[in-house]
Design an enzyme around this catalytic site. Structure first.
Site, PDB file in Angstrom:
ATOM      1  N   HIS A  28       0.832  -1.208   0.000  1.00 55.13           N
ATOM      2  CA  HIS A  28       0.000   0.000   0.000  1.00 55.13           C
ATOM      3  C   HIS A  28       0.867   1.260   0.000  1.00 55.13           C
ATOM      4  O   HIS A  28       1.632   1.488   0.931  1.00 55.13           O
ATOM      5  CB  HIS A  28      -0.883  -0.031   1.254  1.00 55.13           C
ATOM      6  CG  HIS A  28      -1.854   1.093   1.345  1.00 55.13           C
ATOM      7  ND1 HIS A  28      -1.824   2.016   2.344  1.00 55.13           N
ATOM      8  CD2 HIS A  28      -2.899   1.423   0.538  1.00 55.13           C
ATOM      9  CE1 HIS A  28      -2.813   2.877   2.166  1.00 55.13           C
ATOM     10  NE2 HIS A  28      -3.479   2.545   1.084  1.00 55.13           N
ATOM     11  N   HIS A  70      -0.792  10.497  -2.882  1.00 56.77           N
ATOM     12  CA  HIS A  70      -2.117  10.073  -2.419  1.00 56.77           C
ATOM     13  C   HIS A  70      -3.151  11.179  -2.504  1.00 56.77           C
ATOM     14  O   HIS A  70      -4.301  10.954  -2.872  1.00 56.77           O
ATOM     15  CB  HIS A  70      -2.037   9.566  -0.973  1.00 56.77           C
ATOM     16  CG  HIS A  70      -3.366   9.166  -0.422  1.00 56.77           C
ATOM     17  ND1 HIS A  70      -4.183  10.028   0.267  1.00 56.77           N
ATOM     18  CD2 HIS A  70      -4.038   7.992  -0.499  1.00 56.77           C
ATOM     19  CE1 HIS A  70      -5.295   9.399   0.603  1.00 56.77           C
ATOM     20  NE2 HIS A  70      -5.238   8.167   0.150  1.00 56.77           N
TER      21      HIS A  70
HETATM   22  O1  G3P Z   1      -6.554   1.851  -2.814  1.00 57.04           O
HETATM   23  C1  G3P Z   1      -6.862   1.094  -1.705  1.00 57.04           C
HETATM   24  C2  G3P Z   1      -6.704   2.027  -0.599  1.00 57.04           C
HETATM   25  O2  G3P Z   1      -5.447   2.583  -0.793  1.00 57.04           O
HETATM   26  C3  G3P Z   1      -7.750   3.097  -0.661  1.00 57.04           C
HETATM   27  O3  G3P Z   1      -7.504   4.017   0.280  1.00 57.04           O
HETATM   28  O4  G3P Z   1      -7.072   6.348   0.746  1.00 57.04           O
HETATM   29  O5  G3P Z   1      -5.253   4.705   1.021  1.00 57.04           O
HETATM   30  O6  G3P Z   1      -6.008   5.374  -1.243  1.00 57.04           O
HETATM   31  P1  G3P Z   1      -6.396   5.157   0.169  1.00 57.04           P
HETATM   32 CA    CA Z   2      -4.936   3.880  -2.722  1.00 52.29          CA
END
Ligand code: G3P
Ligand code: CA
Length: 317
Positions: A28, A70
């Site tokens: 992530h 992000h």
């Molecule tokens: O993309 C999966 C997850 O990353 C969604 O949440 O806010 O971390 O992009 P975010």
């Molecule tokens: Ca994401």
């Protein structure tokens, strides 16, 4: 009879191992638990920890370049306030879409901070130490493809389009540009190791109409505005344009049948986001939470900031 039972047991065990091996770990924002998110160092670290896929979140610069970031704002993870102190909009945010790639390349990335300047996760990489820059999506892909060549592994990419409708309003449409970038790096054919994810259904529907061969993942938030997607009927609609879902893990925790419903429609299920420093109180460890999701709730993969822990959980089965 005993032999038949033993043979059946072996076949079942092989089947379970095969299923477990099909499950994936998605780094992530790279390896955000250890290295500042969305940086080349973070993606490399996630790769080294054993991720099957690495996730970049994508926003666009003023000159229509994809960068790994992000937020549509630059201040939570960069030193933009010091470098360009007056270049914010009237709402107080510094938008990536207002800066050229050349300008953004002068910034340093740091661990995510709250608006008062304190780190979001105090026990992670120290703010302001070492030096990280904002990578382009192309640089991220080249890193992964380079490591795939030098290691012989085949790690995939899992880009997320951030706020495509907002970008469209800024004159920066994302969908065709994404497919062009992916295609230029060989991600156009069925079977390549890539997924495309987005929270906005309209963007995924557009990509579906463009007949992309890359599997599309509908992200499903736990906030009420997404509640239609929490039902079987909502999943049936998603299945008309997407190949899988990336739900908030809380949706599955509340309703484990959600995974079965999705699987019955042929959708893969990759919930987000698993963090040892944001652990729900019902679990004693991140490994225990991951074990529940992989092996009891039967998800196909997870987005996690702690790739090594998820890899170890899968290896233990
Ligand atoms: O993309 C999966 C997850 O990353 C969604 O949440 O806010 O971390 O992009 P975010
Ligand atoms: Ca994401």
């Amino acid at each position: 009879m005993k032999r038949i039972l033993i043979a059946f047991g072996i076949i079942l065990a092989i089947g379970l191992i095969a299923v477990a091996q099909g499950k994936i770990v998605i780094g992530h924002r790279g390896a955000a638990g250890y290295v500042p998110e969305e940086t080349i160092a973070g993606y490399a670290f996630g790769y080294a920890l054993g991720a099957d896929y690495l996730e970049p979140d994508l926003v666009m610069t003023k000159d229509a370049q994809f960068i790994c970031m992000h937020d549509i704002y630059l201040e939570p993870t960069t030193d933009i306030e010091q470098v360009f102190p007056t270049r914010h909009r009237s709402d107080g945010h510094w938008y990536a879409a207002d800066f050229t790639l050349k300008e953004i390349k002068t910034l340093s990335v740091h661990e995510r901070c709250k608006s008062n300047g304190t780190p979001y996760f105090p026990d992670r990489f120290p703010v302001g130490k070492s030096r990280f820059e904002v990578p382009t999506f192309a640089e991220m892909i080249e890193l992964v493809q380079g490591l795939n060549k030098s290691t012989g592994r085949d790690v995939g990419i899992y880009p997320e389009l951030k706020r495509p409708s907002w970008h469209e309003e800024q004159g920066l449409p994302m969908e065709q540009a994404l497919l062009d970038t992916l295609s230029s790096y060989g991600y156009a054919e069925p079977g390549v190791k890539a997924y495309i994810q987005c929270f906005e259904a309209a963007s995924l529907q557009e990509l579906h109409r463009m007949e992309t061969k890359i599997p599309l993942i509908q992200l499903v938030s736990g906030s009420w505005s997404y509640s239609k997607m929490w039902s079987e009927q909502g999943l049936e609609t998603i299945a008309t344009y997407a190949d899988g879902i990336g739900p908030s893990k809380a949706i599955i925790e509340k309703n484990p049948k959600y995974v079965k419903w999705a699987h019955a429609l042929g959708l893969v299920v990759h919930p987000y986001t698993f963090r040892k420093d944001q652990l729900p109180s019902k679990y004693a460890s991140l490994a225990q939470e991951l074990d529940r999701f992989y092996n009891d709730y039967n998800v196909d993969g997870v987005f996690t900031d702690f790739v090594d822990i998820a890899v170890a959980v899968l290896a233990s089965h």
